[in-house]
Design a protein around this motif. Structure first.
Motif, mmCIF file in Angstrom:
data_model
loop_
_atom_site.group_PDB
_atom_site.id
_atom_site.type_symbol
_atom_site.label_atom_id
_atom_site.label_comp_id
_atom_site.label_asym_id
_atom_site.label_seq_id
_atom_site.Cartn_x
_atom_site.Cartn_y
_atom_site.Cartn_z
ATOM 1 N N ALA A 1 0.827 -1.206 0.000
ATOM 2 C CA ALA A 1 0.000 0.000 0.000
ATOM 3 C C ALA A 1 0.862 1.257 0.000
ATOM 4 N N ALA A 2 1.952 1.248 0.784
ATOM 5 C CA ALA A 2 2.842 2.411 0.833
ATOM 6 C C ALA A 2 3.514 2.641 -0.513
ATOM 7 N N TYR B 1 1.700 15.712 -1.308
ATOM 8 C CA TYR B 1 1.058 14.992 -0.198
ATOM 9 C C TYR B 1 -0.446 15.219 -0.219
ATOM 10 N N ARG B 2 -0.869 16.450 -0.377
ATOM 11 C CA ARG B 2 -2.311 16.758 -0.411
ATOM 12 C C ARG B 2 -2.984 16.054 -1.589
ATOM 13 N N ASP B 3 -2.316 16.016 -2.708
ATOM 14 C CA ASP B 3 -2.872 15.315 -3.871
ATOM 15 C C ASP B 3 -3.022 13.823 -3.573
ATOM 16 N N ALA B 4 -2.002 13.244 -2.933
ATOM 17 C CA ALA B 4 -2.033 11.804 -2.627
ATOM 18 C C ALA B 4 -3.168 11.487 -1.662
ATOM 19 N N LYS B 5 -3.456 12.378 -0.734
ATOM 20 C CA LYS B 5 -4.506 12.129 0.253
ATOM 21 C C LYS B 5 -5.891 12.001 -0.376
ATOM 22 N N GLY B 6 -6.047 12.545 -1.562
ATOM 23 C CA GLY B 6 -7.337 12.473 -2.231
ATOM 24 C C GLY B 6 -7.541 11.210 -3.050
ATOM 25 N N LYS B 7 -6.584 10.307 -3.032
ATOM 26 C CA LYS B 7 -6.652 9.116 -3.872
ATOM 27 C C LYS B 7 -7.008 7.875 -3.058
ATOM 28 N N ASP B 8 -7.538 6.882 -3.747
ATOM 29 C CA ASP B 8 -7.921 5.632 -3.090
ATOM 30 C C ASP B 8 -6.718 4.915 -2.486
ATOM 31 N N THR B 9 -5.541 5.095 -3.089
ATOM 32 C CA THR B 9 -4.356 4.418 -2.573
ATOM 33 C C THR B 9 -4.016 4.907 -1.161
ATOM 34 N N TRP B 10 -4.241 6.189 -0.908
ATOM 35 C CA TRP B 10 -3.997 6.716 0.435
ATOM 36 C C TRP B 10 -5.000 6.141 1.433
ATOM 37 N N GLN B 11 -6.243 6.088 1.030
ATOM 38 C CA GLN B 11 -7.267 5.540 1.915
ATOM 39 C C GLN B 11 -6.997 4.083 2.235
ATOM 40 N N ALA B 12 -6.465 3.352 1.266
ATOM 41 C CA ALA B 12 -6.132 1.946 1.497
ATOM 42 C C ALA B 12 -5.015 1.819 2.536
ATOM 43 N N GLY C 1 -6.313 2.981 5.972
ATOM 44 C CA GLY C 1 -7.273 2.019 6.492
ATOM 45 C C GLY C 1 -6.626 0.814 7.160
ATOM 46 N N LEU C 2 -5.435 0.431 6.716
ATOM 47 C CA LEU C 2 -4.740 -0.692 7.345
ATOM 48 C C LEU C 2 -4.428 -0.392 8.812
ATOM 49 N N PHE C 3 -4.134 0.862 9.116
ATOM 50 C CA PHE C 3 -3.803 1.233 10.485
ATOM 51 C C PHE C 3 -5.055 1.474 11.328
ATOM 52 N N GLU C 4 -6.197 1.567 10.686
ATOM 53 C CA GLU C 4 -7.459 1.707 11.403
ATOM 54 C C GLU C 4 -8.163 0.363 11.618
ATOM 55 N N ASN C 5 -7.538 -0.720 11.187
ATOM 56 C CA ASN C 5 -8.107 -2.054 11.355
ATOM 57 C C ASN C 5 -7.868 -2.532 12.782
ATOM 58 N N HIS C 6 -8.862 -2.403 13.646
ATOM 59 C CA HIS C 6 -8.682 -2.692 15.067
ATOM 60 C C HIS C 6 -8.527 -4.183 15.356
ATOM 61 N N ASP C 7 -8.793 -5.032 14.385
ATOM 62 C CA ASP C 7 -8.527 -6.458 14.576
ATOM 63 C C ASP C 7 -7.028 -6.734 14.628
ATOM 64 N N VAL C 8 -6.260 -5.853 14.007
ATOM 65 C CA VAL C 8 -4.810 -6.025 13.948
ATOM 66 C C VAL C 8 -4.080 -4.956 14.761
#
Length: 222
Positions: free
Chosen positions: A29-30, A64-75, A78-85
């Motif tokens: 993802a990174a 950086y601001r441009d990257a934040k608007g893309k699905d790749t950034w959200q992906a 989102g990995l760090f917001e996965n509370h199961d892990v």
């Protein structure tokens, strides 16, 4: 270079297989977010900041601001917001700062210190801290590159204010030469120690370190 860092603590009971899967997912993802990325488990012995570190770099804040608007950034986020892990994570985005660059090709350890300031920190002491920390490469063998920058966006357990980023020739230089040099005792610790009258840094800092193949701070430097 403008950077964004994630520091994750794994949830209780997460096994080695899940950790390895998380590592692979974050690396992919990174890399999709930026050509300049570093993702790895933190090294032993552990330092405050959790179990896993990821940094992505950009040519400037606009990128950086441009990257934040893309699905790749959200992906990636989102990995760090996965509370199961991940039970909790720290996040900071920060800009150019003052870069001291001595090595563009070889280093074995990347360390990021992220910290907040105490309430009513003396501005003169803050300016003094900035000057002293930017001069560390003159006094610490093995510290090849460093940058002190102000955080512009953050999340996690504190209102993060600064990031101090370092490239070392090897992990032992961080744990040994850097932490034990008299310069650190005499000129750095006083800003971080509540017993000193020059104390300005909140004790709840985070400072993970990871192995790397090339100096991360050399990205986007011609």
């Amino acid at each position: 270079m403008f950077s964004a860092v994630f520091m994750a603590t794994f949830a209780e009971g997460v096994d080695e297989g899940a950790r390895q899967s998380f590592d692979g997912d974050v690396k992919a993802a990174a890399a999709a977010v930026s050509d300049a990325s570093l993702a790895a488990p933190v090294l032993e012995p552990p330092m405050p900041g959790g179990d896993y570190f990821c940094e992505v770099g950009f040519p400037d804040e606009t990128a950086y601001r441009d990257a934040k608007g893309k699905d790749t950034w959200q992906a990636l986020y989102g990995l760090f917001e996965n509370h199961d892990v991940v039970s909790r994570f720290e996040f900071g985005a920060y800009g150019e700062g003052e870069l001291t660059l001595q090595e563009k090709e070889r280093s074995g350890c990347h360390r990021v210190l992220m910290f907040a300031l105490i309430e009513d920190a003396d501005p003169e002491m803050v300016a003094k801290m900035e000057s002293v920390m930017n001069g560390m490469t003159d006094h610490v063998p093995g510290l090849r590159n460093c940058k002190l920058a102000k955080v512009v966006e953050s999340a996690g357990s504190s209102d993060w204010a600064y990031v101090y980023e370092c490239d070392f020739d090897e992990p032992g230089s961080f744990l040994g030469k850097y932490m034990t040099t008299p310069f650190h005792f005499c000129y750095i610790d006083k800003f971080f120690e509540p017993a000193c009258n020059e104390w300005i840094v909140d004790p709840g800092l985070v400072t993970p370190y990871v192995a790397q193949e090339k100096p991360f701070l050399a990205n986007y430097v011609s």
